[in-house]
Structure formats: C-alpha cells, structure tokens
Scaffold this active site. Structure first.
Site, short mmCIF file in Angstrom:
data_model
loop_
_atom_site.label_atom_id
_atom_site.label_comp_id
_atom_site.label_asym_id
_atom_site.label_seq_id
_atom_site.Cartn_x
_atom_site.Cartn_y
_atom_site.Cartn_z
NE ARG A 123 -4.28 -2.13 1.81
CZ ARG A 123 -4.08 -3.16 2.26
NH1 ARG A 123 -3.18 -3.76 3.35
NH2 ARG A 123 -5.24 -4.18 2.17
CE LYS A 145 -0.89 13.24 -15.60
NZ LYS A 145 -1.14 13.48 -17.08
CD GLU A 187 6.74 14.51 -23.66
OE1 GLU A 187 6.15 15.74 -23.20
OE2 GLU A 187 6.04 13.56 -23.53
CE LYS A 229 4.87 16.75 -15.49
NZ LYS A 229 5.73 15.75 -15.73
CD GLU A 239 -3.91 15.18 -16.62
OE1 GLU A 239 -2.83 15.41 -17.10
OE2 GLU A 239 -4.60 14.23 -16.70
NE ARG A 243 0.41 16.66 -14.00
CZ ARG A 243 1.20 15.96 -13.12
NH1 ARG A 243 0.65 15.84 -11.77
NH2 ARG A 243 2.02 15.17 -13.29
CG ASN A 247 -2.19 15.85 -20.83
OD1 ASN A 247 -1.26 15.13 -20.76
ND2 ASN A 247 -3.22 16.12 -19.82
CG HIS A 250 1.12 14.15 -24.29
ND1 HIS A 250 1.66 15.16 -24.82
CD2 HIS A 250 2.03 13.50 -23.41
CE1 HIS A 250 2.98 15.17 -24.20
NE2 HIS A 250 3.26 14.07 -23.59
CG HIS A 254 -1.02 9.22 -24.83
ND1 HIS A 254 -1.38 9.50 -23.72
CD2 HIS A 254 0.40 9.41 -24.77
CE1 HIS A 254 -0.40 9.81 -22.90
NE2 HIS A 254 0.66 9.68 -23.37
CG HIS A 266 5.57 9.40 -25.56
ND1 HIS A 266 4.38 8.98 -25.31
CD2 HIS A 266 6.06 10.45 -24.80
CE1 HIS A 266 3.81 9.93 -24.48
NE2 HIS A 266 4.99 11.07 -24.07
#
Length: 339
Positions: A123, A145, A187, A229, A239, A243, A247, A250, A254, A266
């Site tokens: 956990r 993330k 990026e 960032k 997000e 945020r 993206n 993206h 993606h 990517h």
C-alpha cells in the site's frame, strides 16, 4: 558546472530535483543522509541495467546502503500489469518491507512502472527517480504520474504518487540513442509551444549546442522544463484543470503511438500530435497559420515527424482517442495553441 536544485512544492510531500553533470555519483551520499529507506530495490531494464546498474549498486554500497538490482525487458511492450505482478513478487521474495524503498533507474517506461509498483506494494513505499532518457529527465520523472498500459490504450491504470527525490545526471545522455534523444526533444518543444514563448525562442537559437549536448545549453534546457513542470504540478497536482496544458500533443499522440503497436516512440508520436492539434487550432480560428508554421518548423528542425504514418489505421486511431484517459462522458479534450 555544479549541480542545480529545483524544489517541487507540495507541502509535506515536497521534493528536490537535482540537475547536473556527475549527479549519479552523488546519489549514494544523498540517500544515506536522507534516510528514506533501509534497503533499496533498484528497478531498471535490460538496456540501462548493464550500463549503470552495477555502478549504482557500487555507489550505494560505498555509502553503506543495502540494495537489490531487479531488471525487466525494456520497452513499452513490458509496460503492463503482468510485469508489475512479477516485480511485486520479486520484492516480496527478497523480503522488502515498509521500511524499504524503490529506486527507478531508466527512461519513461521504467519510471512509470517503478513508481506504480512503489505506490501499490504494501500500500505504498517510498521511491526516487534517476531518469536516464531525455524524455524522462524533462517530463515523466517529475510530477508523480505512474502507470501501465492496457490493450485498450496507454496509461489507463495508474496512480498519482510523488517521488521523494529526482536525480538528473546529464552525462548519461551521451549513451542515449539518437532517436531517443530526438524523441525527448518532442517533450521539450511541448513546453515552449504551450507555456513559454521565450523558451521556444531559446530552443530555436541554441539548437546546434543542444544537439551537440553542450552542458551550457543542455543543463538550462532541462532546468527550464523541470521548472515549468513543477510550477504546474504545484497548482494542479491531480490534473483537475491547469495540468492538462502539459498534455499538449498527447491526446492524439497517445492514440497514434498505440495504433502503431508502440513501434513509434513516444516523443515522435507527441510531435505528430502537436502538429495535428496546431492544425485543429487553425481550423477553429484559435491560432493563425504562423503558429502552425512555427511549431512545424521547430519539430522538423529537430528531426521529428509531423504527419501520421500512412500505414496506420485511422479508424483504430479514433477508437484509441475515445478511450483516452482524459475523456469525460465520451468527450475528447485537446490542448490547443493560441495565436
């Protein structure tokens, strides 16, 4: 050049990003002083492991830190729940407990998976990031993330789980394949195109030095990406709104990446996505033709693709778009540049 430190301000979960040449050699002493974990599981892949795994084990050992080196097959094809189960079993087999920690040594896939593993094992146990690809150094290692892919799409299972520290050694970029470096620049360009026009101009002006990996250009470039960032994550960690600007490129990227069976790396997919959303912005009257031209010229100058490969199934791309994790109520959201 010395090292530079940026702080990601998240209250009790704040953490440093240490950037510079030779940072890897300082990690052992830093972790010994921080006392984050008693034992460390170094999670890496079968490409980065042979390059830096043994060296890191020696560095940690010299600092009096007990560690285990665990590797998995490199690439996006390993980024799934089955690999996570195998890695979790390795941690349990080696007796790691809640007083121990995970060390992510590698690119974006390693960082995403090691972070996700740390967030769910017992956990949650601490982890740190040592990104070895440009893409991971400027983006995926910062912000918390984590996650894995499903057959239905990219990063559909994951958590928000912040590292305790990020150590960025710019020297490791010299062992990075050229395609991976250029993918990382996708990026980097994202930040300039979506947030900071002065940084966009810097990337244009300093391109020869950046491509030669000159520290005087590379370190400020990585630092600025991390600053941007961090500033966004501090205001919108999970997000909820702001945020989403990160993206840019993206959502389409993606979908294109997944439709290629992850053969398209990517950063290349994100570059294609940025050009595509710039065109959407032009059609919607949000941005002028000069914005599309500037973004396209920058991407092409750094050797990045700007069009969807003709062999990819457009219907499949649309299906991946609908499955995007940022979609709400069947609506797909795009981040558009402005004039």
């Amino acid at each position: 050049m010395g090292t530079e430190t940026i702080q990601v301000g998240l209250g009790e979960r704040s953490y440093p990003i240490v950037i510079g040449s030779g940072v890897l050699d300082t990690v052992g002493a830093a972790l010994a002083e921080a006392r984050i974990g008693r034992r460390w599981a170094i999670i890496t892949d079968d490409v980065v492991g042979p390059l830096y795994g043994g060296r890191l084990v020696d560095l940690l050992g010299a600092a009096g830190i007990d560690c285990e080196l665990i590797t998995f097959a490199h690439g996006e094809a390993s980024k799934h729940l089955g690999t996570i189960g195998t890695l979790a079993s390795e941690l349990a087999e080696r007796g790691l407990d809640r007083g121990d920690a995970v060390f992510a040594l590698g690119g974006g896939v390693v960082g995403d998976m090691a972070g996700f593993l740390a967030s769910i094992y017992l956990r949650g146990i601490p982890f740190v990031q040592v990104p070895t690809s440009l893409l991971a150094q400027v983006d995926s290692s910062v912000g918390g993330k984590t996650g894995v892919d499903l057959d239905q799409g990219k990063n559909l299972v994951g958590t928000f789980y912040q590292p305790r520290a990020v150590f960025i050694d710019t020297d490791v970029l010299r062992t990075l394949p050229e395609a991976e470096f250029r993918g990382g620049m996708g990026e980097v360009i994202k930040y300039g195109a979506s947030i900071d026009s002065d940084f966009f101009a810097f990337l244009e002006r300093e391109r020869p030095a950046i491509e030669r990996l000159e520290p005087a250009a590379i370190v400020p470039m990585i630092r600025r990406c991390c600053e941007l960032k961090a500033s966004v994550v501090e205001r919108d960690e999970r997000e909820g709104g702001l945020r989403r600007i990160l993206n840019f490129g993206h959502t389409i990227g993606h979908a294109v990446e997944a439709a290629s069976g992850y053969r398209l790396i990517h950063g290349f997919a994100v570059a294609i996505g940025m050009r595509a959303v710039a065109e959407l912005a032009l059609r919607g009257g949000v941005a002028g033709a000069e914005v599309v031209a500037a973004i396209t010229a920058m991407l092409e100058a750094y050797g990045l693709p700007t069009t969807i490969p003709p062999e990819l199934d457009r219907a499949q791309i649309r299906r991946y778009l609908q499955a995007d994790k940022k979609s709400i109520g069947g609506r797909v959201f795009f981040v558009l540049p402005e004039a």
